[in-house]
Every structure is written in structure tokens, then in C-alpha cells.
Design an enzyme around this catalytic site. Structure first.
Site, PDB file in Angstrom:
ATOM      1  N   GLU A  52       5.860 -13.944 -15.111  1.00  0.00           N
ATOM      2  CA  GLU A  52       7.195 -13.448 -14.813  1.00  0.00           C
ATOM      3  C   GLU A  52       8.184 -14.546 -15.157  1.00  0.00           C
ATOM      4  OE1 GLU A  52       9.934 -11.335 -11.368  1.00  0.00           O
ATOM      5  OE2 GLU A  52       7.943 -12.055 -10.836  1.00  0.00           O
ATOM      6  N   CYS A 248       9.488  -8.864  -9.693  1.00  0.00           N
ATOM      7  CA  CYS A 248      10.816  -8.393  -9.290  1.00  0.00           C
ATOM      8  C   CYS A 248      11.764  -8.283 -10.470  1.00  0.00           C
ATOM      9  CB  CYS A 248      11.387  -9.332  -8.241  1.00  0.00           C
ATOM     10  SG  CYS A 248      10.525  -9.266  -6.664  1.00  0.00           S
ATOM     11  N   GLU A 381       6.411  -3.355  -6.207  1.00  0.00           N
ATOM     12  CA  GLU A 381       6.819  -3.693  -4.842  1.00  0.00           C
ATOM     13  C   GLU A 381       7.953  -2.820  -4.298  1.00  0.00           C
ATOM     14  OE1 GLU A 381       7.488  -7.827  -4.136  1.00  0.00           O
ATOM     15  OE2 GLU A 381       5.607  -8.434  -5.052  1.00  0.00           O
TER      16      GLU A 381
END
Length: 828
Positions: A52, A248, A381
Site C-alpha cells: 500500500e 485504506c 475494511e
């Protein structure tokens, strides 16, 4: 003489046992292995890596570009401290960054305009640009001039004082249309604080954009390539898959919609089509983690990297429900259809023939053959389970209708337990989803307590992709806990099909999250203790589990003891009428704050004061404002108080069992942006969730809270009604093992973790009908629990030795160690 005795005598003449430090444990262990048995098969893709763009993992990290803000697109929308000239400084003349009809293209809008003569210098990342003597560096820039005779442009690599580190490159810019100019430096000196200097001569106006400097040597020598040392460290893990681009990063952003051809907007969710094609035509975007990302490292490069290291690519796309604390769902059917189509186009980009619409784009980028995509994740998530699953179902149906061989991976939210986790697992099971992505970051103790987590999973239900996990620090004690847990992952390889520690990379000067597996700066990189553990497991997986059992470590569970505490997180709140009584009714503590708050102590975070007879914390931005009172020796007590939220995004935090600021329990009411409530256990700064639900907290309402602590059992009451209860009685087991068989070599791979301060003298039984070669190779990681690998010292490193073995032998595993024994069958 028996064959076993002969073997032992032979070994004694040849080998010396691995030395063990520390004192052997009072209670010895027995490890019993059935070499003829066969447990779960282990896929080649069992372990992988999760990339990420966090901690400057891409720009300033794995992506080898050395110029920061090369296209002058930095903006306050990306970071409040940014300007279009972040990373740059003038060296003379006049210059400004503009966005007008002379721009390079629609998605690369800003450029630098210089009133000649003028110059500008770029300082790269960290302390500067790393330059190594003798190595070559490739410069390029897009430029145009309004001078008919052309404009001379001189480019240099200098130190901060202006001294040249390489002979300068000179180019002549001609014409008032954008043209790419290139040159190569060969460094004659080294520096970690280099600068890239550009000086335009003559008169008139010179325009510059996409100013770039790459090391000539990248991983696999690919243009627009990857930083060699970082890519090689990842490749050395031998990962079975690469999950990308987040995290995220994937499912967060200010909005999802834009017209790809006419209305490009600065801030939006990560969208793969922004990241392919010529780099000068790719968008830049605000990163969820607080900085700009150039998309120079895009989907093509991710697929290429996975192929280069022999790993399965596993991209994750947004499901139009945000996660990571944002908790919003987009209700726009047309937008949903467009994102579903984008996902179908992504699969075509990866796997389609070179004459298909998106396969052609892949071929134009230099890869006519498919990338062999088999798995794709949808979402990450999400904490709105029903909203997410509704959209996930539509993605899944469209993908499976067009591409039935693609595995569509769901997820279970942001934690290892709780209401979101339970609901998403229910929905995934009922829908027959093939694989579910679990994420959790917990304390070392949690990992030592939960080795059997997947023993209890349904063998016929969805398989598990453990896409993100880590123990919450980078010390060797954390790596030991992770290693102990990984033995349980392998034992349950029929359920846990994929697993990746996270995050992968961190630039030491740009840290948004820790722990991380690989650390770096502009000139060096090093693996953490967790990297060494991951590498050891990933390089010695085996093909199937061999049944084994081990005796346990005696444990004595003490009752929960500790003081009490009050805290807030991004919220202003007030507390009053705090009382603590023993189980027998004896008053231990009382405070109505009529005499002030001198019974309470804190770390100084937040703004605490007695206001209107209550103890109030008024800073609605401060995080973890913990103040404590009472006796750390308290046990078997009841805590009662009143709490009122006054402003902010969350609720209140009521602590009990407080030993110090890193070790306590707290009841987190209205946490995670007031989407759920939970009891969390903090140990050594890391947290794990013990019980949770969807309770939210109302602003201005006063709540009566009661916490009853009895032994290891805790009951919690909200306004007189029981909110929840738990018993914290899971045993910490520091001695763990798993055994696998390497089919290619025939080796038994005996993997033992001893995560305690005592050596573990262990009798290893392979059975009377087993005959093994007397020499076994041992690979050992050992150190002190607080050891941390850094740029300059790596105390946690694998060492190899040989040990004596037979069908029955004793070996002492060092304290705080991970040991892999490769035992060879005499019949091979």
C-alpha cells in the site's frame, strides 16, 4: 549396535549442537511428530506481500523516481503544507507555476514557467537525492520555449553547496510545443544530499514539466522502474502473491465520480484507469495517508512486478462504501455500474487478448501476453456491512458472469471480532463467497493467545485471506509472537489460503503507520525483525502439514488488577461522581470533583479542568487523553461514574485494570467515529478487542456507567442494563510448533518458536519406524525481546548451523528464538 545408536555415534563425530543461551526451562517439552501422516496441503501462494502507498512506500520509495513533485501538481488539497513548488527552490530569475491552455495535457495541468535567465533546484526526498559514485542517472523533462532560436537548458547534479557531483548535461530546447528532452549523468562523487539543478539561459519564457531523474539501474532494468534494493528485498521473500494497491488507499476519498474525459477533479478515490498509459498522461491524486501520489507506479507496474518475482497478482478495487473510519456509502446506481464496468475492464486489461480494447492498452505498454489474473478483491475494511455487501454482491455477479474463473474476494471489516465482523462473515457464508479477507493488528499477547483461532473455523465454509496482520511494534518480541501465530496459520492451511503481513514498506522520514516490514531512507534499506521471520517462513513453507503435537507451558492466571482511568479520543467529554467499591462493598475511591481534580494524574495530552462540578476534557481534536487514579493493586472491584459527550466525533473511554499508560483495559464507547463500542485491552502499547457491539453515543446526554471486575471476568453496564461481558482467560503459550514436508527435497521442516526468556529443552520423537540422516540443517533467529533492526545494526538475523538428529533426539531451543530444522529422510 542398533542403527539408532550407530547414527548417534556418527553424528557425535561430525557435528556440534547449536549452542543455546539462557537457562533451560524448569519444565521440559516433548514434541511428537508423525512423519508418515499428512495434514492440510499448503498452496504455493500461502504467503505473500501487501503493498500500500503508505509511509511514502511508492513515491520516494519503491518507485525509483528521485525528483519530488516532478510535475508541480502538489496542492493544499493533498496536504495543508503543500504548494505547487514543494520540493523546489528558485536559484535566480523569475518563475511561477501556472495552469492554462499551454499545459502538457488535461491530467497534467500545471507546469513551471521561467522568465529567463532563471533556474530551479529540486531536493528530492528525505535529506536529498542519493547519488553514488560511478553510477549513471537518467534525466528527462518536457519543455517548450517561445524563442525561435531556442533556449539553452543546463542540468546538473550538485550537493547543497552547489558543487557538481557529475558533469553537467546540456540540451537545446526548440519550439513552442511540448517535447521530451533526455540526458544521462555519470556520478564522479557520492552524496546522500544531492540536488537536481536546472538553469535556463537567454531571454524569453521557458516552460518545464515532468522533470525526472531515475537511477539507470532499476529492478530488472525496467524503464519507469522500481528501486532495486527495495524490490530485491521483497523478491527475496519469495512471495506467492502481491496484494495491491491498498488498503485504506483503495476505498477512501472525497468522492467517487468524475467524467474521465472532460472533468478531472483533484480528490477522488483510487481508480486504476488513472494509473496506466504514458506517465506524463497519468493523473496525480491526494493520498489518503496525507501526501500526494504521482501514479508513476501504477497498475501496469504492479502487474509487471508480480510477474517479475513469480507472484500471483491480487488487485483490490473500491466497492463504493468507504472504510477506515469514514463510513459512507455512495447511492448512485449509474456510478455503481460504472465502477463495476471499470472492474470488468481491469480484468480485460490483465487477461484480455492483445486485440481487445483493454488488452491492447496493456500490449501498447509493452506486455502483449496476459498477466494471468486469478483473484480480485472488492472492498477493504468497510464498517457498514449491509451496505457494503449489497454492492459487493453486484460486483461479484457481474464478474462471475463474464469471468467465471476469477475468484472474487470479500472481506470481514477492520477487526478480528465484533458486530461488523460477525455480520460480514454471516453474509459471506450465506452467499457462498469463496474467500474472505480478514484484517487485524493486535498486541503480541493476543497472537500468543490465539494460535488456535482457525482450528475453530468451518472447514466447508469460505476460505480465509489474512490480508493484513501484525503485532503492534517492530521489536523482536513482536516478531516472535507473529512467528508463533504463523504456526497456527500453516496448521490450518486448509482454511487460511493466503496471508500477508502489513504494511510492507516505510520511509523512516515519512511514517504514518508502524510496525512495518521493510524500512528505508533515500540511500539504504533494512528488514525489520518481522521481515526476518516472514522470510524464514516464506522460504521454507513445505507442501503439506505433518501431524505433530507438543506439550504446553504451565500457566497461572492472576486476577485482573489495576487502577482506573478516564480518556477521550477526538472528543470533548465530562465525567462526574466516580466511585470504586470492593466486591464486599468497601469504599475504595470517590471523587465528585467538588475539591478539584488533584487525585488524577495524566500524560499531559488534552485539556482537562473541573468545569461546572465535573472533570472535563475540552480539546475535541486530542487523542488518548488518559488520566488515571487509584491503586494499581486493586482487584475485584466495581467502578461507577457518569459521562457526558460535549462535542467531537467519538464518545468516551473508561479505563480499568490500569497498570501504566501502555497496559490497561478500556471501555471505548462511541469509538471508530461513533460507529461502534468495544472493550480493548492494551499491552505494551498494542491493543486487541475483547467484546464489541454497535452502540453509539449521543452528544449532550449523560450516561451512567458501571464496570464490575471479578477475577478475570468483567461485566459492563450502560444506564443500568448489561452492555456486555468477557472473561480474559486465554492462556499465553510461548512454545509453538508446526511441521511440514518439502516434497521436492523430502525434508521434514520442523518449525519451533520459543517466545520466552528460558531455553526449551525438548525431546523430539519421530517414531520407531523413521530413519533420518544424522545431520540436519538449522536456521535460527534469536535475540533479546527489545532488539530492533535499524540501518546501522541488525541484531535479528538468521544464522545457520548443523545439529544432531535421529528418530528420537533432544534439542534445546534458545530463549526468544525461532528455529527451523530441515531433517532429511535416509531413504531419499
Amino acid at each position: 549396535m542398533s542403527r539408532a545408536v550407530m547414527a548417534a555415534a556418527l553424528v557425535a563425530s561430525l557435528l556440534v549442537a547449536v549452542p543455546a543461551s539462557g537457562v533451560a526451562a524448569d519444565t521440559d517439552y516433548t514434541l511428537t511428530i508423525d512423519p508418515t501422516g499428512k495434514g492440510a496441503s499448503i498452496d504455493d501462494t500461502m504467503y505473500g506481500v501487501f503493498f500500500e502507498d503508505i509511509n511514502r512506500a511508492a513515491d520516494g520509495g519503491l518507485y525509483a523516481e528521485l525528483v519530488q513533485n516532478r510535475s508541480f501538481e502538489y496542492d493544499r488539497a493533498d496536504n495543508a503544507a503543500y504548494t505547487p513548488l514543494t520540493g523546489w527552490a528558485p536559484t535566480g530569475g523569475t518563475l511561477d507555476v501556472v495552469d492554462d491552455d499551454a499545459r502538457l495535457n488535461e491530467r497534467n495541468r500545471r507546469y513551471l514557467r521561467l522568465g529567463l535567465p532563471a533556474g530551479v533546484i529540486n531536493s528530492g526526498y528525505n535529506s536529498g537525492i542519493n547519488v553514488e559514485k560511478g553510477k549513471r542517472y537518467d534525466f528527462s523533462a518536457w519543455a517548450r520555449t517561445d524563442q525561435a532560436a531556442g533556449t539553452p537548458l543546463e542540468v546538473g547534479l550538485t550537493d547543497p553547496a552547489g558543487k557538481d557531483l557529475a558533469p553537467r548535461v546540456k540540451v537545446q530546447v526548440r519550439g513552442d510545443g511540448w517535447t521530451r528532452y533526455t540526458g544521462t549523468f555519470q556520478a564522479r562523487e557520492s552524496s546522500t544530499t544531492g540536488r537536481l539543478l536546472l538553469t535556463g539561459g537567454g531571454t524569453g519564457t521557458l516552460r518545464l514539466d515532468m522533470v525526472s531523474l531515475f537511477p539507470h539501474e532499476t529492478f530488472k532494468n525496467r524503464p519507469n522502474g522500481l528501486r532495486k534494493d527495495l524490490a530485491e528485498k521483497i523478491a527475496a521473500l519469495k512471495p506467492g502473491f502481491v496484494r495491491f494497491p491498498g488498503g485504506c488507499l483503495v476505498n477512501t476519498g472525497s468522492h467517487y465520480g468524475y467524467d474521465a474525459t472532460t472533468n478531472w477533479e483533484r480528490r477522488r478515490s483510487y481508480q486504476w484507469k488513472d494509473t496506466i498509459g504514458p506517465v506524463e498522461e497519468r493523473a496525480t491524486n491526494a493520498n489518503f495517508w496525507g501526501y500526494n501520489q504521482s501514479y508513476g507506479l501504477g497498475y501496469f507496474e504492479y502487474f509487471q512486478f508480480a510477474e517479475d518475482i513469480g507472484a500471483m497478482p491480487l488487485p483490490v478495487v473500491p466497492a463504493l462504501v468507504t472504510g477506515c473510519g469514514q463510513n459512507r456509502a455512495t447511492d448512485d446506481p449509474a456510478l455503481l455500474r460504472r465502477h463495476i464496468q471499470d472492474t470488468l475492464d481491469l480484468i480485460e486489461f490483465a487477461n484480455g487478448p492483445a486485440d481487445s480494447t483493454w488488452g491492447r492498452k496493456r500490449a501498447e505498454m509493452g506486455h502483449p501476453e496476459p498477466f494471468k489474473l486469478t483473484h480480485i478483491g472488492v472492498g477493504n475494511e468497510e464498517n457498514l456491512p449491509d451496505a457494503f455487501f449489497d454492492r459487493f454482491t453486484q460486483f461479484r455477479a457481474a464478474i462471475e458472469a463474464r469471468y467465471p474463473d476469477i475468484t472474487v474476494v470479500g472481506n470481514s471489516g477492520p477487526d478480528d471480532t465484533g458486530g461488523t465482523f460477525d455480520r460480514l462473515w454471516q453474509l459471506n457464508r450465506e452467499a457462498g463467497v469463496e474467500m474472505v479477507d480478514e484484517h487485524y493488528y493486535n498486541s503480541p499477547t493476543w497472537f500468543l493467545q490465539n494460535n488456535d483461532r482457525y482450528d475453530r473455523y468451518d472447514r466447508n465454509g469460505p476460505k480465509v485471506f489474512l490480508g493484513e496482520y501484525a503485532s503492534q511494534d517492530n521489536r523482536f518480541s513482536n516478531a516472535l509472537a507473529e512467528a508463533a501465530y504463523m504456526t497456527g496459520l500453516e496448521r490450518n492451511a486448509d482454511v487460511v489460503k493466503l496471508a500477508s503481513y502489513a504494511p510492507l514498506l516505510s520511509n523512516e522520514d515519512y511514517v504514518q503507520w508502524r510496525p512495518d516490514m521493510i524500512w528505508f531512507n533515500n540511500h539504504a534499506s533494512w528488514g525489520s525483525a518481522s521481515y526476518e521471520v516472514q522470510k524464514l517462513f516464506m522460504n521454507n513453507v513445505g507442501d503439506h502439514v505433518v501431524p505433530s503435537t507438543a506439550t504446553g507451558t504451565p500457566a497461572n492466571l492472576e486476577p485482573i488488577t489495576g487502577a482506573i482511568g478516564l480518556s477521550t479520543w477526538a472528543t470533548a467529554a465530562a465525567y462526574d461522581d466516580v466511585k470504586v467499591t470492593s466486591a464486599s462493598g468497601q469504599a475504595l475511591f470517590a471523587d465528585d470533583f467538588s475539591a478539584g481534580a488533584n487525585k488524577w494524574t495524566g500524560t499531559g495530552s488534552g485539556t482537562w479542568a473541573v468545569v461546572d462540578g465535573a472533570y472535563a476534557q475540552s480539546d475535541a481534536t486530542a487523542q488518548n487523553t488518559l488520566v488515571t487514579a487509584g491503586d494499581p493493586a486493586w482487584r475485584d472491584y466495581t467502578l461507577e461514574l457518569k459521562a457526558t459527550k460535549r462535542a467531537g466525533s467519538e464518545g468516551f473511554l473508561v479505563a480499568f485494570g490500569v497498570k501504566d499508560t501502555g497496559n490497561y483495559y478500556w471501555w471505548n464507547l462511541g469509538g471508530w467515529n461513533n460507529t461502534q463500542s468495544a472493550v480493548e485491552k492494551a499491552e505494551g502499547g498494542g491493543k486487541s478487542t475483547l467484546v464489541s457491539d454497535g452502540t453509539r453515543i449521543e452528544t449532550g446526554r449523560t450516561y451512567d456507567l458501571r464496570v464490575e471486575v471479578r477475577g478475570r471476568k468483567v461485566r459492563l453496564f450502560l444506564d443500568g442494563r448489561q452492555w456486555g461481558e468477557f472473561t480474559d482467560d486465554r492462556l499465553v503459550e510461548p512454545f509453538r510448533q508446526v511441521v511440514t514436508r518439502d516434497r521436492q527435497t523430502g525434508d521434514l521442516v520442523v518449525k519451533v518458536v520459543n517466545a520466552q526468556a528460558d531455553a526449551a529443552k525438548t525431546k523430539v520423537e519421530l517414531g520407531g519406524n523413521t530413519w533420518v540422516l544424522p545431520a540436519a540443517e538449522a536456521t535460527v533467529l534469536e535475540g533479546l525481546p527489545d532488539d530492533v533492526n535499524t540501518e546501522h545494526t541488525q541484531p535479528v538475523k538468521a544464522r545457520k548451523a548443523q545439529v544432531r538428529v535421529s528418530n528420537s533426539f533432544t534439542h534445546t531451543f534458545p530463549p526468544n528464538s525461532v528455529t527451523f530444522l530441515r531433517i532429511k529422510d535416509r531413504r531419499r
